[in-house]
Write an enzyme that holds these catalytic residues in place. Structure first.
Site, PDB file in Angstrom:
ATOM      1  N   HIS A  78      -4.472   2.162   7.543  1.00  0.00           N
ATOM      2  CA  HIS A  78      -3.254   2.710   7.629  1.00  0.00           C
ATOM      3  C   HIS A  78      -2.844   3.863   6.398  1.00  0.00           C
ATOM      4  CE1 HIS A  78       1.489   1.893   8.025  1.00  0.00           C
ATOM      5  NE2 HIS A  78       1.384   2.719   7.078  1.00  0.00           N
ATOM      6  N   GLU A  79      -3.101   3.460   5.261  1.00  0.00           N
ATOM      7  CA  GLU A  79      -2.958   4.487   4.080  1.00  0.00           C
ATOM      8  C   GLU A  79      -4.048   5.663   4.424  1.00  0.00           C
ATOM      9  OE1 GLU A  79      -0.497   3.833   2.551  1.00  0.00           O
ATOM     10  OE2 GLU A  79      -0.440   1.552   2.779  1.00  0.00           O
ATOM     11  N   CYS A  96       6.000   0.246   8.009  1.00  0.00           N
ATOM     12  CA  CYS A  96       5.626   1.464   7.077  1.00  0.00           C
ATOM     13  C   CYS A  96       7.028   1.694   6.266  1.00  0.00           C
ATOM     14  CB  CYS A  96       5.353   2.647   7.772  1.00  0.00           C
ATOM     15  SG  CYS A  96       4.778   4.102   6.791  1.00  0.00           S
ATOM     16  N   LEU A  97       6.791   2.049   4.717  1.00  0.00           N
ATOM     17  CA  LEU A  97       8.055   2.305   3.927  1.00  0.00           C
ATOM     18  C   LEU A  97       8.503   3.573   4.630  1.00  0.00           C
ATOM     19  CD1 LEU A  97       6.299   1.313   0.843  1.00  0.00           C
ATOM     20  CD2 LEU A  97       8.535   0.196   1.841  1.00  0.00           C
ATOM     21  N   HIS A 150      -2.177   8.001   6.692  1.00  0.00           N
ATOM     22  CA  HIS A 150      -1.193   8.561   5.925  1.00  0.00           C
ATOM     23  C   HIS A 150      -1.778  10.235   5.314  1.00  0.00           C
ATOM     24  CE1 HIS A 150       2.518   6.579   6.148  1.00  0.00           C
ATOM     25  NE2 HIS A 150       1.893   5.567   5.635  1.00  0.00           N
ATOM     26  N   GLY A 157       0.935  -1.074  -0.070  1.00  0.00           N
ATOM     27  CA  GLY A 157       0.042  -0.104   0.125  1.00  0.00           C
ATOM     28  C   GLY A 157       0.709   1.174  -0.124  1.00  0.00           C
ATOM     29  N   GLN A 215       3.261   9.830   0.752  1.00  0.00           N
ATOM     30  CA  GLN A 215       4.633   9.188   0.835  1.00  0.00           C
ATOM     31  C   GLN A 215       5.515   9.617  -0.428  1.00  0.00           C
ATOM     32  OE1 GLN A 215       2.597   5.278   1.944  1.00  0.00           O
ATOM     33  NE2 GLN A 215       4.344   5.156   3.453  1.00  0.00           N
TER      34      GLN A 215
END
Ligand code: NI
Length: 169
Positions: free
Chosen positions: A139-140, A97-98, A143, A46, A51
């Site tokens: 989660h997304e 998380c990235l 963000h 995702g 990001q």
């Protein structure tokens, strides 16, 4: 194929509330395509537009059934997404998380959500999600509101190399 740089903490773009998309133009199509390429290359399951440095309400998710690899992965691109959850039904799960490299955390999230949003052409879409897919979407969307998983985590740790098998989002 275009892979964009992924912002990591303490980059302030990750702390900003992203603005709604109003134009479904070529720039949006390019952004979504770049986000898909970047998510796959990372690799992740995702990614949210902040990001990749764009403060707009766009997320992409690519989810495959963990128990059954013969089921093809499903790719979602959601614009201006919102979710509704049953607050009483939650589950604690491990997330990475990235944008927060090198950390994992236990986060309590709703087990099932209904997601409303627009597709890349601006047409309304609705998804019912549960389990890991519901977790990725929550989660997304976090963000898009300047929230990262470490804000919500009840336990955070640096994984040992052999433990770092969680899909990043
Ligand atoms: Ni993330």
């Amino acid at each position: 194929m275009t892979i964009r740089d992924i912002a990591t903490l303490p980059d302030l773009i990750l702390r900003r509330k992203a603005r709604p998309v109003t134009k479904f133009d070529g720039n949006l199509q390019t952004l979504i395509d770049n986000m898909i390429d970047t998510m796959r290359a990372a690799p992740g399951v995702g990614l949210a537009a902040p990001q990749v440095g764009v403060s707009e309400r766009v997320i992409v998710v690519e989810y495959g059934d963990e128990e059954d690899e013969t089921v093809p992965k499903k790719l979602y691109a959601l614009v201006n997404p919102e979710f509704k959850a049953i607050p009483q039904e939650t589950e604690v799960g491990v997330e990475g998380c990235l944008s927060v490299p090198g950390l994992l955390g236990e986060v309590e999230r709703s087990l099932a959500v209904t997601v409303k949003g627009l597709n890349r052409r601006g047409q309304p879409m609705r998804i019912k999600a549960k389990g890991w897919l519901a977790r990725i979407i929550q989660h997304e969307i976090d963000h898009l509101n300047g929230v990262v998983f470490t804000d919500r985590a009840t336990k955070i740790w640096k994984p040992a190399p052999e433990e770092a098998v969680v899909d990043n989002v």
